[in-house]
Design an enzyme around this catalytic site. Structure first.
Site, PDB file in Angstrom:
ATOM      1  N   ASP A 123      46.574 -21.877 -85.531  1.00 48.50           N
ATOM      2  CA  ASP A 123      46.984 -20.578 -86.068  1.00 48.50           C
ATOM      3  C   ASP A 123      47.988 -20.845 -87.185  1.00 48.50           C
ATOM      4  O   ASP A 123      48.819 -21.750 -87.054  1.00 48.50           O
ATOM      5  CB  ASP A 123      47.684 -19.736 -85.003  1.00 48.50           C
ATOM      6  CG  ASP A 123      46.737 -19.098 -84.002  1.00 48.50           C
ATOM      7  OD1 ASP A 123      45.523 -19.375 -84.069  1.00 48.50           O
ATOM      8  OD2 ASP A 123      47.211 -18.339 -83.150  1.00 48.50           O
ATOM      9  N   HIS A 168      44.432 -28.290 -82.395  1.00 55.59           N
ATOM     10  CA  HIS A 168      43.135 -28.613 -81.809  1.00 55.59           C
ATOM     11  C   HIS A 168      42.274 -29.396 -82.804  1.00 55.59           C
ATOM     12  O   HIS A 168      42.622 -29.521 -83.981  1.00 55.59           O
ATOM     13  CB  HIS A 168      42.439 -27.330 -81.366  1.00 55.59           C
ATOM     14  CG  HIS A 168      43.139 -26.631 -80.239  1.00 55.59           C
ATOM     15  ND1 HIS A 168      42.572 -26.447 -79.011  1.00 55.59           N
ATOM     16  CD2 HIS A 168      44.382 -26.070 -80.164  1.00 55.59           C
ATOM     17  CE1 HIS A 168      43.417 -25.810 -78.205  1.00 55.59           C
ATOM     18  NE2 HIS A 168      44.519 -25.562 -78.898  1.00 55.59           N
ATOM     19  N   SER A 180      55.676 -26.410 -87.685  1.00 56.10           N
ATOM     20  CA  SER A 180      55.640 -27.201 -88.902  1.00 56.10           C
ATOM     21  C   SER A 180      54.308 -27.063 -89.616  1.00 56.10           C
ATOM     22  O   SER A 180      53.770 -25.968 -89.732  1.00 56.10           O
ATOM     23  CB  SER A 180      55.948 -28.665 -88.585  1.00 56.10           C
ATOM     24  OG  SER A 180      56.166 -29.385 -89.769  1.00 56.10           O
TER      25      SER A 180
END
Length: 289
Positions: free
Chosen positions: A86, A143, A251
């Site tokens: 995201d 992921h 980050s």
């Protein structure tokens, strides 16, 4: 140079980050709950997506920050490459010889990003890159964009500048000078690729699912020199959408792919919000079977 960027050259970033990391691991009871509640309100975190939406149940800030999502919260697109996080698109596109575009007037080399590993960097000459920024409100697990076999992981010490868009516009070579972890994969379908987890101010640590240290955490301790772990003989295979790592405070992830490995989603543009599981790229048309 903007004042917000100039100040980052002056403040003790390492000390501030170490202090933040200690606090984030602290089991502070009601104080921890109060901080989490403030954070959720301040950054409009959507706790309805969390596997555990109960703010009071998190013992530490890091436990909250790295919270898993509930099953089905991020549908996975039928695409060769999916978005691994995201966040928002910082930049993406073609690697020009060995140069990666950072912001207007700024670029950095693949060799610098990869901690001086020229032989690895050479494999991404004229390839493609994507730089994805995770803001404080985002889900902070990372992921896999596609299937991959882990080849190596390299810790590269460095600075701890913020990685927000303002800093990216003002600090030359930002992503190649901050502390980072370079994860090298090989894919039978898509060739070699790397995922670089870039540290920043207040980012207490980074972790990968295969690391053997306590809680899978790579840093701290912050090593003074570059250190590489090799996994050629361990057959660590990760499937598309498997979790590969996480930020303990947020980050940026920079990905490198080899020449002609992919064609980015036509809807992508710098600044666009993205979600885990969305279509990131497909094979180039001339490689579709």
């Amino acid at each position: 140079m903007k004042l917000a960027v100039l100040l980052q050259y002056l403040i003790p970033k390492q000390a501030i980050t170490a202090l933040a990391g200690k606090f984030a691991h602290l089991e502070g009871g009601n104080a921890t709950t109060a901080v989490i509640r403030w954070f959720v309100k301040r950054y409009q975190v959507n706790m309805a997506e969390a596997a555990n939406p109960d703010i009071k149940s998190y013992r530490t800030f890091n436990e909250f920050f790295t919270r898993p999502l509930k099953v089905g919260a991020r549908p996975v697109a039928k695409a060769e490459f999916i978005c691994p996080v995201d966040g928002a698109i910082s930049q993406f596109g073609q690697i020009e010889q060995d140069q990666i575009f950072q912001a207007k007037g700024h670029a950095y080399s693949t060799t610098a990003l990869l901690g001086g590993n020229q032989s690895l960097a050479k494999q991404f000459e004229n390839g493609q890159f994507a730089c994805l920024y995770l803001s404080p409100k985002d889900y902070h697990r990372i992921h896999m964009p596609c299937d991959g076999k882990l080849e190596s992981m390299t810790y590269v010490p460095g600075d701890l500048f913020s990685v927000n868009p303002t800093t990216a516009e003002g600090v030359p070579g930002l992503f190649a000078r901050n502390e980072r972890v370079v994860c090298e994969f090989n894919s039978a379908q898509h060739g070699r690729f790397v995922m670089v987890l870039v540290g920043a101010t207040i980012v207490g640590s980074m972790a990968t699912v295969w690391h053997t240290a306590k809680d899978r955490i790579i840093n701290p301790p912050r090593m003074p020199d570059i250190h590489t772990w090799h996994y050629n003989d361990e057959n660590i295979q990760l499937k598309q959408n498997d979790e590969m790592g996480r930020f303990l405070l947020g980050s940026t992830v920079v990905m490198l792919f080899q020449q002609d490995a992919l064609q980015f989603n036509a809807d992508w543009q710098p600044g666009k919000s993205i979600r885990l599981g969305e279509s990131m790229a497909t094979k180039p048309q001339n490689q579709v079977e």
